[in-house]
Design a protein around this motif. Structure first.
Motif, PDB file in Angstrom:
ATOM      1  N   GLN A 115       0.821  -1.214   0.000  1.00 50.73           N
ATOM      2  CA  GLN A 115       0.000   0.000   0.000  1.00 50.73           C
ATOM      3  C   GLN A 115       0.859   1.270   0.000  1.00 50.73           C
ATOM      4  O   GLN A 115       0.570   2.223  -0.738  1.00 50.73           O
ATOM      5  CB  GLN A 115      -0.931   0.021   1.215  1.00 50.73           C
ATOM      6  N   SER A 119       0.877   3.747  -3.235  1.00 53.35           N
ATOM      7  CA  SER A 119       0.293   5.087  -3.053  1.00 53.35           C
ATOM      8  C   SER A 119       1.347   6.173  -2.886  1.00 53.35           C
ATOM      9  O   SER A 119       0.992   7.330  -2.666  1.00 53.35           O
ATOM     10  CB  SER A 119      -0.625   5.089  -1.828  1.00 53.35           C
ATOM     11  N   GLN A 122       0.860   7.855   0.413  1.00 49.38           N
ATOM     12  CA  GLN A 122      -0.400   8.567   0.654  1.00 49.38           C
ATOM     13  C   GLN A 122      -1.468   7.604   1.168  1.00 49.38           C
ATOM     14  O   GLN A 122      -2.455   7.321   0.487  1.00 49.38           O
ATOM     15  CB  GLN A 122      -0.879   9.251  -0.643  1.00 49.38           C
ATOM     16  N   LEU A 123      -1.276   7.089   2.379  1.00 53.29           N
ATOM     17  CA  LEU A 123      -2.223   6.144   2.951  1.00 53.29           C
ATOM     18  C   LEU A 123      -3.415   6.874   3.560  1.00 53.29           C
ATOM     19  O   LEU A 123      -3.281   7.981   4.089  1.00 53.29           O
ATOM     20  CB  LEU A 123      -1.559   5.297   4.032  1.00 53.29           C
ATOM     21  N   SER A 124      -4.548   6.204   3.519  1.00 54.74           N
ATOM     22  CA  SER A 124      -5.754   6.751   4.138  1.00 54.74           C
ATOM     23  C   SER A 124      -5.743   6.452   5.635  1.00 54.74           C
ATOM     24  O   SER A 124      -4.993   5.589   6.109  1.00 54.74           O
ATOM     25  CB  SER A 124      -6.996   6.105   3.506  1.00 54.74           C
ATOM     26  N   ASP A 125      -6.603   7.152   6.363  1.00 50.01           N
ATOM     27  CA  ASP A 125      -6.759   6.867   7.792  1.00 50.01           C
ATOM     28  C   ASP A 125      -7.171   5.413   7.997  1.00 50.01           C
ATOM     29  O   ASP A 125      -6.694   4.751   8.920  1.00 50.01           O
ATOM     30  CB  ASP A 125      -7.804   7.798   8.416  1.00 50.01           C
ATOM     31  N   GLN A 127      -6.420   2.820   6.175  1.00 52.03           N
ATOM     32  CA  GLN A 127      -5.282   1.913   5.978  1.00 52.03           C
ATOM     33  C   GLN A 127      -4.348   1.913   7.193  1.00 52.03           C
ATOM     34  O   GLN A 127      -3.867   0.856   7.596  1.00 52.03           O
ATOM     35  CB  GLN A 127      -4.515   2.300   4.708  1.00 52.03           C
TER      36      GLN A 127
END
Length: 172
Positions: A115, A119, A122-125, A127
């Motif tokens: 991931q 990305s 640029q990981l999401s909350d 993830q």
């Protein structure tokens, strides 16, 4: 055909020779990636310093190979995939586990490495929460990022140089 030559020990700048000799002593041969890095003594030294430091993290040898496989797969580095499949097997990964690590499905570390690389960090909350819920501490996450950083150097260099794959080594 390679686009940046892999230097022999005799061709390497004086500042790279001791490092190459150490690699040869440790591995029994000098992989082409290091012969390519040898064009820049500073780059070779920086790689070795970071690799040595990361060998002292909480990531096990297997986890470091899993990160290497996931990052190298995402970055399309056939050289590093071959090298880390070889080193992963030496660390205890089965052929099936190597394949799952490459796809980011072997473990929480593999998923996170895949991931992060895919990305570009640029990981999401969600993830990050999933990584925490899978048992990864903040320090482990930082160490995965650092390991990816090391691999990105060699992935990009090998992709640019079109480094000839020399794994598995013929002498082993």
């Amino acid at each position: 055909m390679t686009r940046i030559a892999a230097l022999s020990l005799d061709q390497a700048p004086a500042g790279s020779r001791a490092a190459l000799e150490g690699i040869q002593k440790g591995l029994g041969f000098i992989p082409n990636v290091f012969k390519t890095l040898a064009h820049s003594p500073a780059a070779l030294s920086g790689y070795q310093s970071l690799a040595q430091a990361l060998g002292k993290t909480s990531l096990s040898a297997v986890e470091r190979e899993v990160v290497a496989l996931a990052a190298s797969e995402v970055n399309g580095c056939d050289y590093c995939v071959a090298a880390h499949a070889f080193f992963g097997a030496k660390a205890g990964l089965s052929e099936e586990a190597v394949g799952k690590a490459r796809m980011g499905t072997l473990s929480a570390v593999a998923a996170l490495a895949h991931q992060i690389t895919e990305s570009r960090g640029q990981l999401s909350d969600a993830q990050i929460t999933a990584a925490h819920n899978a048992g990864l501490t903040d320090s482990k996450i930082v160490e995965v990022v650092a390991q990816i950083t090391l691999l990105t150097l060699t992935n990009y260099l090998n992709n640019i140089a079109a480094t000839d794959i020399d794994f598995p080594p013929s002498s082993n």
